[in-house]
Design a protein around this motif. Sequence first.
Motif: not given
Length: 432
Positions: A122, A171, A174, A189
Motif C-alpha cells: 500500500y 488494502v 482505497h 484505511w
Amino acid sequence: MANPISYLKFSSDDGFDDIPVYSISDFPNSPLRIMTSDGIGCINLVPPSLSNSLRVMTDDGIKGIDTELAYSLPALDIRTVVYMKDNKMVSNHNNSLHLSEDGGLTFTKSMPIGAEVGTVKYLHIFSDGTLLFCSNSKGYYSTDFISYTESTILDIDGSPIVLTGVDNLNVFNHDRKTQIVDGIEMLVWGNYTNIAYVPIRVWYTVDKGRTIKIAYEFNVAGSNAATHVHNLIFNSADSSFWILTGDYFPPEPRPQSHFMQCFYDTVNDSWTFETIGSSLPHKAGQMVFYGEYAYWNWDTTDGGVIRCKYDEIGDITKYEQLFQTPNDCLDILMSDKGELIVTQSFYGGSDDSRYIWYSPDRVTFHKILTNPDITWNANTCYFGLRGPNKDGRVLAGIANNLIHTTATWDLTPTIFLDEYVRKAGFPNAFKP
C-alpha cells in the motif's frame, strides 16, 4: 518533425545538454530514439536499469562512457504504475519505487526498497509530497523520495506494538479523496485479508506516516465482526469516514458486512463509531458522494450500482439499483462530472471479467471489452481503481487468485481503463 515527448539532460564538457526523446518502448528493454547531430538515431540502455548513469550502444558496440543523467528518467513499463493522483504516479519496479510528477511522461526519482521491507502492499502521497508505503507488517515514510524511515506503530491506547505475519496494513480498495479534518491532512484505511488469524483493524495517521495508530479493531469484545475491510471513504461535506466491510455468508451468528460512520476528534485524538447498517445490502467495496446522493457497488450476485440519498442511507428501502452487473460488482469510479466506470469480479456469474461499463450520466451504461496484454483466466479481475487524474487517466490493478494471494501481490500489473473507453466511442471520457 514530431514534437519530443521528453528530454534527457546529459553532462558534457561545457555543461548539461538537453537531448529530446521521440519515442520510448516498454521498460526495461528501452531503446530511445534521440536527436543526434546527423538526425534521429537510437541508443539502448545497457544494462536496463534506473541508475544515474547510462552506457550507450552504438553501431560498433558498447562504448565505455557513462553519461550522467541529471533528470527525466525514461518512461517505465506502464503496467508497473501502482499509484496515481493528480499529476503524480508511482511505479513499483525492480525493487524500487519510481516517481513521476508529470502524469507518467517521465520518472524523475528512483528510491531502492531494501529487503527488510519485503512486498510493498500500500502507498499514498500526501499533499506536501511525503510518501507513505506499507509492507505486510511495517510502515515507512519518505519526505524526499531518496531515503525512507520506518514508521512507529501504535495500539489504540497509544502504546507501541510490533505487527507480525501478513496482511496487516494492506488494502483492497482505497479512498481517492484527500482527507482533511480541522485543517489536518489524515490518512485512514483498513486492512484486507482472507486469512482467519490476521487481526482486522482500521488504521490512521495524522503526521503523514511518522506514526500509524489503530482506530478500531474488529472481532474483539464490543466491536463488530468482519472478515476484512473492503474500503474506508472520507466525506468532506461532514468530515465523516465510512468503513465498508465484508463478507456476508448466511447463515452466520454475526453479520460481517457493515456501513459504519465514524468521526475523528482532532483535539482529543479520539474516534466515535456508529453502525449504520449490517446486512447483505451493505456488502460494498467503494462509495462515492456526489450531490445529495451516495453511490456504491453492491458486491454480490445480482448486485451492481446502488444509489441512495445521503441522509437516507440508514434505510435500505431507499436503496435504488441503477445498474446490475452479470457477476458480482467489484468497484466503481466516478469523475467530478459524474461519469462512472464499473468493474466486476469472476464470482456470481459466468460473464468475462474483462468487461467493464462506462456511463456518462449514471443512467445509460455501455459495456466495453478490455484486452490487457497479460494472461487472463477465470480467476482474474480488475480492482483498486484510481483517478481520474488531471489527464483523464483511470488506473486499475489486475489480480489473479491463482497466482497471487493478498500477502504476495505487489499491486502489479496495472492497466489504464480510460483508453478502452475512448476507443469505444467516448473520446472525451474523463477529460477535465
